[in-house]
Design an enzyme around this catalytic site. Structure first.
Site, PDB file in Angstrom:
ATOM      1  N   SER A 222       1.036  -1.343   0.741  1.00 39.70           N
ATOM      2  CA  SER A 222      -0.065   0.172  -0.042  1.00 39.70           C
ATOM      3  C   SER A 222       0.969   1.823  -0.253  1.00 39.70           C
ATOM      4  CB  SER A 222      -1.129  -0.001   1.172  1.00 39.70           C
ATOM      5  OG  SER A 222      -1.652   0.988   1.214  1.00 39.70           O
TER       6      SER A 222
ATOM      7  N   ARG B  19       1.786   8.573  -7.184  1.00 34.60           N
ATOM      8  CA  ARG B  19       2.153   7.167  -7.980  1.00 34.60           C
ATOM      9  C   ARG B  19       2.998   7.216 -10.072  1.00 34.60           C
ATOM     10  NH1 ARG B  19      -3.242   3.754  -6.520  1.00 34.60           N
ATOM     11  NH2 ARG B  19      -2.389   4.134  -3.811  1.00 34.60           N
TER      12      ARG B  19
END
Lengths: 670, 248
Positions: free
Chosen positions: A284, A337
């Site tokens: 995560s 990301r």
């Protein structure tokens, strides 16, 4: 056909409310006469099915898994965003809207994103009322954590299993309706095609994955909620069964496919260990709250580590390069990301990778353990704790926050991440692209809707962490149930759609033909053989960095592979029984078409934006040197592709994106 | 170091077939493979030899969807603890080992094919009360208007982590589903939102559990040991208490 996004007029903050006030409704008695099909039971499909049934519609829901509770939303770990501002740190609907549009590199539709931010707070209220056990503080109020690309703490979570808990919430809402007969649930069923009657979506053809039976199901509207298409890369963090087929079938019947090249490569996944690998496991993003990412500063140290002559813990602070903190001081380890993934690739390509294949970087918790340990010691009244005590207390805190992730890592890699840094590398995770939908979430096929990851609308070219769960539930609980009523209000006198219409017969016939082709093909190579080869082409030429030559080659190679697949694929077993190879064959056939369109889309988009990085389009000077270079003059549009037969011949339709409430700027996290 | 293995695997062509153990051998198994990747390699070998691959359930392959099952060497999800079969790695085995692979066996989980079983009985139990009756409206009360003690929330979360895989049933000598049902009943019993329907919930879910043909609990505790998510036996005690409360 010209694309009409149907975005309502008026100020952005009032659009959704005004729109809801003026759309047509279906009265409760008439809802009983209307059927809706929902394909997929993840967060979007599950929440939509439950809510539509609560409203009074007759819902038929379909899942390829053996229970709706197993859809891959369940694997989401970190959390769900909502503009609650419980932390009083300056969050607001506008800020969530702004962060999401900026995070998406200005390639999302403003009005949809604002609506998403607006309903986000309702999601948390709804889930708490359903009994979702979110993390709480000692005062009994909800706790928050922070995710990449933002400067506030707005992420709600349930340990590292937030997706599981939210999905079980939606599943529980479905259970209530299944128990009352308002949802008919079809487990282990795969949608094989959509059926259009007079140009409207009026049903689907399915295959019962246990008996092999091909079935007809009719309805007044069809909702596709079948998730993303990351498995086109073979290796991804998606579930093994995740596929593009439902989306691809509607594409072939007239739904435009938008921005297929916008794919998220997630920075923190467990690296590939060998050729046998069947999938990749995510660690995560929440770990980046406390973990620091680094590689050795010196090439010789990286080499020594790769050869097993040195350990990461042998290197002192100044022998390490915390490259995200170095390059992006404002956001540090919490950059979005796409930025974090490219930075990892850049270091590994330059020779600083730390595992045997040279494709891994470190995610280190040693500092966090020390920091938490000291804090806990103080809380326990120990002002002069020993190093061992700090270590012990710190590990307890880290375990409470991320215990299940650390256990998962330990089981897969056989290394204890409390003692040595994790090794991570980017992997395909989420697809921002998907079926084109208007403001109502309707595709270009009347009566065919698309929600959740399967559509394209909210994340632009890059999705921020903890926004997928938010979007899935927003679409299913709060958006679609309103907008679909406006369409169905015309159907109150239609009556049941018969399944003996020629359109159903024809669709069923072509589905059966394909099934029979596969089981009688007598090829020599397994479905996985082709899927793996497709994945290699995608990863090498359509992956984290793309260029015109590679993309052109990829298109030709995928086309050739597709032809070989149809000639030489081997599907053992028969059509009228449980046959997973047969199910896989149908999915891979669709991936082999999607892959080519994906490469074509990436080729046409001659700019870098979000997860789409064209090597030809990078900043060459100034403080942003080496960063992705967007081209707003020529590419501020959504690419919506119309199917015409061969993927290479797909026709491009452009939806020009307008930014009235946010100024288009270079996206900087420095 | 790569391993050579002997595999004895349950093959059953549909629910009405009698079924039998079949021998396979597999070479060059990497210790870094997951157990299911080992079966992938075996299936690839079977397909190339012209056979029908072994059917087994799996999906997320990261231990959370609850789809994978398998009874390996007499243990649900195999010899390791706190994991599902997809998280079991071949490094837990040795070169030359013989591995027995069977489906989860219980009257309420009929075999569909080979190692695939039908666990929809679990869904039917949930239909009878595995929910809080709240409609989606968009004007539900604010999430923070009702503080819940961290301890209760954490305990509810521990119960809610159940993945519904059925290892508890497969492990139990009575094929009891009490750990599964107890976990769901507990999650809601521990939260204020679950109180309103508590009595009906436990009565209805227990009635459905019995109707599905699951056995009773005799406090052996094997379910707790084999549960991949560490669901505690306390949940069964709590369900019994809730059931008692609902019936007096």
């Amino acid at each position: 056909m010209a694309l009409d996004s149907k975005v309502p007029q008026g100020p952005i903050a009032d659009k959704w409310t005004n729109y809801k006030n003026h759309i047509d409704l279906v009265n409760p008695a008439n809802k009983r006469n209307i059927d809706v099909i929902v394909v997929g039971t993840g967060l979007a499909g599950g929440s939509a099915a439950a809510t539509l049934a609560e409203l009074g519609y007759n819902v038929k829901a379909f899942a390829y898994q053996d229970s709706p509770r197993r859809a891959h939303s369940i694997a989401a770990q970190g959390g769900i965003n909502a503009a609650k501002n419980y932390q009083g740190d300056g969050d607001s609907t506008y800020r969530l809207f702004y962060d999401t549009v900026k995070g998406g590199d200005y390639r999302a539709r403003e009005a949809n994103v604002y609506r998403l931010a607006e309903v986000s707070a309702n999601i948390i209220d709804q889930c708490v009322a359903q009994g979702v056990p979110f993390a709480r503080d000692y005062g009994g109020l909800l706790d928050n954590r922070s995710f990449g690309g933002v400067l506030v703490s707005r992420t709600f979570y349930a340990k590292g299993q937030t997706g599981q808990q939210l999905l079980l919430g939606a599943y529980s809402a479905m259970n209530r309706q299944i128990g009352r007969g308002k949802i008919q649930m079809y487990n282990r069923h795969e949608m094989m095609d959509v059926v259009l009657v007079d140009g409207k979506a009026r049903g689907i053809i399915t295959r019962n994955l246990v008996t092999g039976e091909v079935e007809r199901h009719s309805a007044h509207a069809v909702v596709i909620a079948s998730g993303g298409y990351g498995n086109v890369f073979f290796l991804s963090t998606n579930a093994m069964g995740s596929n593009v087929s439902a989306s691809w079938k509607i594409h072939k019947k007239g739904a435009y496919f938008a921005n297929p090249c916008y794919t998220q490569i997630h920075p923190t996944c467990i690296p590939v260990s060998g050729d046998h690998q069947s999938k990749l496991t995510l660690m995560s993003e929440s770990l980046r709250n406390d973990g620091r990412i680094w590689v050795p500063a010196k090439l010789e140290d990286a080499q020594a580590i790769r050869e097993g002559k040195k350990k990461p813990t042998d290197l002192s602070e100044d022998e390490r390069d915390y490259y995200l903190e170095r390059r992006y001081p404002a956001f540090g380890n919490l950059v979005p990301r796409d930025v974090a993934s490219r930075a990892a690739k850049e270091r590994c390509d330059a020779g600083f990778g730390v595992n045997a294949t040279g494709e891994a970087v470190y995610l280190d918790f040693a500092d966090a353990i020390k920091r938490y340990g000291r804090e806990q010691a103080l809380i326990h009244g120990d002002h002069n704790p020993s190093a061992e005590k700090i270590d012990k207390l710190g590990k307890e805190v880290v375990k409470a926050k991320y215990g299940n992730l650390f256990q998962m890592y330990d089981k897969i890699v056989d290394e204890n991440p409390y003692e040595t840094p994790m090794m991570i590398y980017p992997a395909v995770h989420y697809t921002m692209g998907g079926t084109w939908v208007d403001y109502n979430l309707m595709t270009t096929i009347p009566g065919c809707y698309c929600i959740g990851e399967a559509n394209f609308s909210d994340h632009g070219a890059n999705r921020l962490g903890a926004s997928a769960l938010m979007q899935g539930l927003a679409d299913g609980y709060f958006v679609l149930p309103y907008t679909i009523g406006d369409y169905l209000s015309d159907d109150i006198r239609t009556g049941k759609i018969p399944t003996d219409l020629p359109e159903f017969e024809e669709a069923e016939k072509s589905v059966k033909e394909q099934i029979n082709f596969f089981v009688n093909n007598n090829g020599t190579k397994s479905v996985d053989h082709f899927h793996k080869r497709l994945g290699k082409i995608m990863w090498n030429k359509v992956g984290m960095a793309r260029n015109a030559q590679g993309l052109t080659e990829a298109m030709a190679e995928i086309k050739a592979l597709r032809e070989e697949f149809w000639k030489d694929v081997k599907v053992p077993g028969s059509a009228d029984t449980y046959n997973e190879e047969l199910a896989k064959a149908g999915r891979v056939a669709d991936f082999l078409e999607l892959g080519e369109l994906f490469a074509k889309d990436a080729l046409v988009r001659e700019e870098s934006c979000g997860g789409h990085f064209r090597e030809e389009s990078a900043e060459t000077e100034g403080p942003q040197k080496g960063e992705a270079k967007r081209d707003d003059v020529n590419f501020a549009f959504v690419s919506a592709w119309e199917y015409t037969g061969e993927p290479a011949d797909a026709i491009l339709h452009k939806e020009q994106l307008e930014f009235n409430d946010i100024e288009l700027k270079t996206r900087s996290y420095k | 170091m790569d391993m050579n293995l002997k595999l004895k695997i349950w093959r059953q062509n549909g629910a009405n077939d009698q079924g039998k153990m079949v021998d396979y051998s597999l070479s060059d198994v990497s210790p870094d493979m997951s157990f299911l990747e080992m079966l992938d390699v075996l299936n690839e070998q079977i397909i190339n030899e012209g056979g029908e691959p072994i059917a087994f359930d799996h999906d997320c392959r990261e231990g959370i969807c609850g789809m994978c099952s398998l009874y390996i060497n007499g243990e649900a999800h195999g010899p390791d603890r706190g994991i599902t079969t997809c998280q079991l790695h071949m490094r837990k085995f040795k070169d030359g080992d013989t591995i027995y692979i069977e489906p989860f066996r219980a009257k309420a989980f009929p075999v569909i094919k080979d190692l695939v079983v039908d666990r929809t009985a679990f869904d039917r139990i949930q239909h009878q009360g595995g929910f809080i009756s709240v409609n989606t409206s968009g004007n539900t009360q604010d999430a923070n208007s009702l503080p819940i003690s961290k301890h209760a929330a954490d305990e509810a979360m521990d119960a809610a982590t159940c993945i519904g895989c059925g290892a508890c049933v497969a492990t139990c000598k009575n094929s009891s589903a009490m750990l599964f049902v107890g976990a769901k009943v507990s999650q809601y019993a521990l939260l204020p939102q679950g109180q309103v329907e508590a009595a009906d919930r436990v009565r209805n879910m227990v009635a459905q559990m019995d109707a599905e043909g699951f056995g009773n609990c005799t406090n052996t505790g094997a379910c707790e040991v084999e549960c991949p998510k560490g669901i505690s036996l306390d949940n069964i005690a709590r369900m019994n208490r809730e059931f008692f409360k609902a019936n007096i």
